[in-house]
Write a protein that holds these residues in place. Structure first.
Motif, short mmCIF file in Angstrom:
data_model
loop_
_atom_site.label_atom_id
_atom_site.label_comp_id
_atom_site.label_asym_id
_atom_site.label_seq_id
_atom_site.Cartn_x
_atom_site.Cartn_y
_atom_site.Cartn_z
N ASP A 27 0.85 -1.19 0.00
CA ASP A 27 0.00 0.00 0.00
C ASP A 27 0.89 1.24 0.00
OD1 ASP A 27 -1.76 2.06 0.37
OD2 ASP A 27 -2.92 1.07 1.94
N PRO A 28 1.09 1.88 -1.17
CA PRO A 28 1.99 3.03 -1.23
C PRO A 28 1.50 4.24 -0.44
CG PRO A 28 0.83 2.75 -3.31
CD PRO A 28 0.51 1.54 -2.48
N SER A 29 0.22 4.24 -0.02
CA SER A 29 -0.28 5.40 0.72
C SER A 29 0.37 5.53 2.09
CB SER A 29 -1.80 5.30 0.88
OG SER A 29 -2.16 4.22 1.72
N PHE A 30 0.96 4.44 2.61
CA PHE A 30 1.63 4.52 3.90
C PHE A 30 3.02 5.18 3.79
CE2 PHE A 30 -1.17 0.78 4.87
CZ PHE A 30 -1.93 1.41 5.85
N SER A 31 3.57 5.19 2.58
CA SER A 31 4.88 5.80 2.38
C SER A 31 4.73 7.31 2.19
CB SER A 31 5.57 5.19 1.16
OG SER A 31 5.82 3.82 1.36
N THR A 32 5.71 8.04 2.67
CA THR A 32 5.69 9.50 2.58
C THR A 32 6.84 10.02 1.72
OG1 THR A 32 6.97 9.65 4.62
CG2 THR A 32 4.57 9.73 4.82
N ILE A 33 7.22 9.23 0.74
CA ILE A 33 8.38 9.55 -0.08
C ILE A 33 8.17 10.83 -0.88
CG2 ILE A 33 9.58 8.82 -2.17
CD1 ILE A 33 10.74 7.53 0.17
N LYS A 34 9.17 11.72 -0.79
CA LYS A 34 9.26 12.90 -1.64
C LYS A 34 10.54 12.79 -2.46
CE LYS A 34 6.85 15.94 1.62
NZ LYS A 34 6.97 17.18 2.44
N PRO A 35 10.63 13.48 -3.59
CA PRO A 35 11.85 13.43 -4.39
C PRO A 35 13.07 13.89 -3.59
CG PRO A 35 10.08 14.42 -5.64
CD PRO A 35 9.58 14.29 -4.23
N GLU A 36 14.22 13.31 -3.91
CA GLU A 36 15.47 13.79 -3.32
C GLU A 36 15.79 15.15 -3.92
OE1 GLU A 36 17.72 9.62 -2.22
OE2 GLU A 36 18.15 10.55 -4.14
N ARG A 37 16.37 16.02 -3.09
CA ARG A 37 16.65 17.39 -3.51
C ARG A 37 18.10 17.74 -3.24
NH1 ARG A 37 11.94 20.49 -3.84
NH2 ARG A 37 13.35 22.04 -4.75
N GLY A 69 2.95 -3.48 5.81
CA GLY A 69 3.92 -3.97 4.85
C GLY A 69 5.15 -3.08 4.82
N VAL A 70 5.84 -3.05 3.67
CA VAL A 70 7.03 -2.22 3.52
C VAL A 70 6.60 -0.76 3.37
CG1 VAL A 70 9.04 -1.73 2.09
CG2 VAL A 70 8.32 -4.10 2.47
N VAL A 71 7.27 0.13 4.14
CA VAL A 71 6.96 1.56 4.12
C VAL A 71 8.25 2.34 3.92
CG1 VAL A 71 6.11 3.51 5.48
CG2 VAL A 71 4.93 1.29 5.60
N TYR A 72 8.23 3.32 3.03
CA TYR A 72 9.40 4.15 2.77
C TYR A 72 9.13 5.60 3.20
CZ TYR A 72 11.07 0.31 -0.15
OH TYR A 72 11.49 -0.91 -0.61
N TYR A 73 10.20 6.28 3.56
CA TYR A 73 10.10 7.69 3.92
C TYR A 73 11.43 8.37 3.64
CZ TYR A 73 12.72 6.86 8.30
OH TYR A 73 13.69 6.55 9.23
#
Length: 758
Positions: A553-563, A604-608
């Protein structure tokens, strides 16, 4: 550009075309040319068009610059290294890939090529930025894989397709295009067409039973076609490879035609096709146990009962790349440039599942590794587990730019549109029989309850839809001064439509869109005709790779582009005998991607985004010519690339050398060409956190090259890795140190070649 400085547009005997093909990061100007001019005038034509596309190419034809293997432009707006066809031909193995060419630049390091130069893929780093964190372009078109913007160094453009290569150590201006605008740019330019007809045949033979045959044909200006010019090239490479049971074959064809369309326009059509076939496991390093038994260059064996059997580990790759470029002078003050392009990549691989399982070489471990399940839910039986892999994509794009000059300045605006379609799959097989191996864990579609076949790791379609629009305003308030603010808006969409998504292994349709606004500003001031200074401020951006959609479920991840935020300043000096440039830089890199290990199992797997990296350093390169024929050169960098994560000690980024250095001597006069060049890559770590077990204290690579011409025949000899240094160049960490995979620099290699020109 004044007529005085325009007269100095030459470097190392390379045609003006190679130095002025657009799409780097700035503006070039000239006074008398048009897109309809002949090839010899093409540089001036493109200079006049002044499309703000990349590093300005203004290299004074001094003694030093005619001999220098690498130099910079007086109109540079960021640190750069210009590498000519002369250096590629005279000082590098003919099998070299673009990372080997770029290695001569300060702050550039690389690893890989463990099977020999150009005989296996390599990875380059720029200031510690890894492949996928900087752009690679060909004739101004950014290219890379579609799951992340990484590159295959020997797959698209072997050295016979490259006229000039420029390393821009920075994001460029707003008009510098690409998915990874913050780590720098490796910009390649295609072989140039010529006014005069010629033909060249080259054959070489050397270590590892490596042979190369190459032909290049120049049509010259074809009067019946209004002065159109054509260049064609074909190349074949065959080799046993430096590593055990690792043969390599490659075929490449390249063609380009430049067609004048009246006095103010021209059309250029380019195409290249490449095919590589080789034997190696998908993860091709060697464990310490394998090295102890078989040596540093172990890769495969001739035992059909093992996963490292050469017949079970092979890859076939095909690529093509096509560009149609139209350039026109719309008026004395306005120009237009459009490039439509497409390219494709197809990787078909068969590989042992995990060659590191043989790390201990014990009978029990080997027996455990060689078990397969040939029926769904059935018992394990003796076999050889492996997998098939497909990664194929087609990319379509268009880049349009227009420029209007209003006297005390100019404005450039344009857009880049790109779309890609990708198919990727991986299936487990028994390598002995070719039958499915039902070894994966049981997984069911959470919606339908249908079970995923246990031999399928993933089967996935994906797409990207990428748009960039930009504008730059070049102001010239006083003579010699250019101030160029710019702005770019990026919209990047990734979409997965998978029958069985990677990692989750059930059907998913997922999408995510990333947008960002990026400001830029550069300054270049020509103090006098031999000296200029520059400065740059720029923001960079990198969208998350496709793997961040391999989640339940990608909605749990809060990934923003690297800057990134870049600050750089430097100076370039072109004296009669001395050419020198130097710079300092500071780059703050934030929003580093990380997995949230505290997330509940139900998510599941979560990214931030966590942590940051700071890059800073000093770089320089210098050439001194003693005479018209003899010169010495050196370049060096001190590079700081350390993590800045909350609550953690600052450590150097993995595969980011603390310093680089290069030096050598060159002789070019009459029929003789000679060079001795050494590149040193300083201390680095091959894993995050500076662990001692993964530290390298540095190593060097020296190349000796000598050539002599006898009429139309040129005879050459090259010695790569002259001092036979065989250090570790990379370590790929495994689940424990027992399963780490090591890569070594190949030993001393000899190549002889004969070139016939007529």
């Amino acid at each position: 550009m004044t007529s005085k400085t325009g007269a100095h547009l030459r470097l190392l005997g390379v045609s003006l075309l190679a130095l002025s093909i657009p799409m780097l990061s700035g503006v070039a100007h000239a006074e008398d040319a048009s897109p309809g001019a002949s090839t010899s005038d093409e540089a001036s034509a493109q200079a006049k068009s002044g499309i703000a596309e990349g590093s300005d190419i203004l290299v004074t034809a001094t003694r030093a610059n005619e001999l220098a293997p690498v130099t910079a432009s007086l109109q540079a707006t960021q640190p750069q290294s210009i590498i000519s066809r002369s250096f590629i031909e005279d000082s590098l193995p003919a099998t070299a890939d673009f990372n080997q060419i770029a290695l001569i630049s300060p702050s550039v390091s690389n690893y890989g090529a463990a099977n020999g130069v150009g005989l296996s893929e390599s990875k380059a780093q720029i200031r510690g930025f890894q492949d996928g964190e900087y752009n690679v372009t060909y004739d101004g078109v950014p290219f890379g894989d579609t799951n992340d913007p990484t590159h295959h160094s020997n797959t698209f453009f072997p050295s016979n397709t490259v006229e000039t290569l420029i390393v821009d150590r920075g994001p460029g201006n707003a008009s510098q295009l690409g998915q990874a605008t913050f780590g720098g740019n490796i910009n390649m330019f295609s072989r140039a067409t010529r006014e005069d007809a010629s033909a060249e045949i080259k054959g070489s033979y050397g270590s590892y039973n490596t042979w190369l045959l190459r032909g290049v044909l120049q049509s010259g200006a074809i009067r019946q076609l209004g002065g159109a010019e054509v260049v064609l090239s074909a190349q074949h490479i065959g080799s046993d490879g430096a590593r055990t049971y690792s043969p390599f074959k490659s075929n490449n064809v390249f063609g380009k035609i430049m067609i004048p369309i009246g006095p103010d326009a021209k059309l250029t059509i380019l195409g290249t096709y490449n095919e590589n076939s080789f034997n190696q496991p998908d993860k091709d390093g060697a464990t310490l146990s394998q090295i102890a038994q078989y040596g540093k260059y172990f890769s495969l064996n001739n035992d059909p009962n093992s996963q490292t059997y050469w017949g079970y580990n092979h890859t076939h790759k095909t690529t093509d790349f096509e560009i149609v470029k139209f350039e026109a002078n719309l008026s004395p003050f306005a120009t237009f440039d459009n490039r439509a392009y497409t390219y494709s990549y197809d990787n078909e691989t068969l590989s042992g599942s995990d060659v590191t399982l043989y790390a201990t070489a014990s009978a029990a471990d080997i027996a455990k590794a060689n078990m397969v399940t040939l029926t769904p839910g059935g018992a394990k039986t003796v076999g050889v587990p492996g997998y098939t892999k497909t990664n194929k994509y087609r990319v379509y794009g268009d880049i349009a730019k227009t420029r209007v000059d209003f006297g005390f300045g100019a404005i450039t605006a344009g857009a880049w549109l790109e779309w890609s379609d990708t198919y990727r799959q991986q299936r487990d097989v028994d390598l002995l029989t070719g039958n499915p191996n039902y070894v994966e864990k049981a997984v069911k579609d959470p919606v339908t309850g249908i079970a995923t076949p246990a031999n399928i790791k993933f089967d996935q379609n994906s797409n990207t839809n990428h748009t960039e629009v930009f504008a730059e305003l070049e102001l010239r308030p006083i003579a010699g001064l250019k101030i160029t603010p710019g702005f770019k808006h990026v919209n990047f969409n990734r979409r997965i439509d998978a029958d069985y998504n990677q990692t989750t292994r059930y059907p998913q349709k997922l999408s995510n869109t990333y947008t960002v606004n990026l400001p830029f500003a550069t300054v270049n001031y020509e103090v006098n005709p031999a000296l200029s200074v520059y400065g740059q401020f720029a923001r960079g951006f990198l969208a998350p790779p496709l793997s961040y959609l391999y989640v339940a479920d990608p909605s749990f991840s809060t990934i923003k582009p690297e800057r990134s935020t870049n600050y750089q300043a430097g100076a370039v000096y072109h004296g009669h005998n001395l050419s020198i440039d130097a710079d300092v830089y500071k780059i703050d890199f934030s929003n580093k991607f990380a997995q949230d290990l505290t997330a509940p199992a139900s998510q599941g797997v979560v990214y931030y985004n966590q942590g940051a990296v700071q890059y800073k350093g000093i770089e320089g390169q210098v050439t001194y010519a003693f005479t018209q024929a003899i010169a010495v050169f050196a370049n060096a960098s001190r590079n700081y690339a350390k993590t800045r994560n909350p609550g953690e000690a600052r450590t150097q980024v993995a595969n980011a050398p603390e310093y680089t250095a290069a030096g050598g001597i060159l002789y070019k006069q009459g029929p003789i060409r000679f060079s001795l060049i050494d590149k040193y890559i300083g201390r680095q770590w091959f894993a995050e956190g500076e662990p001692d077990a993964y530290k390298s204290n540095g190593y060097n690579t020296a190349i000796l090259s000598a050539r002599y011409e006898i009429g139309p025949v040129r005879i050459g000899l090259e010695v790569n890795n002259l001092f036979n240094a065989k250090p570790v160049t990379n370590i790929s960490p495994g689940k424990t140190t027992l399963f780490d995979q090591y890569y070594y620099q190949t030993g001393r290699a000899f190549t002889g070649d004969v070139t016939l020109t007529f």
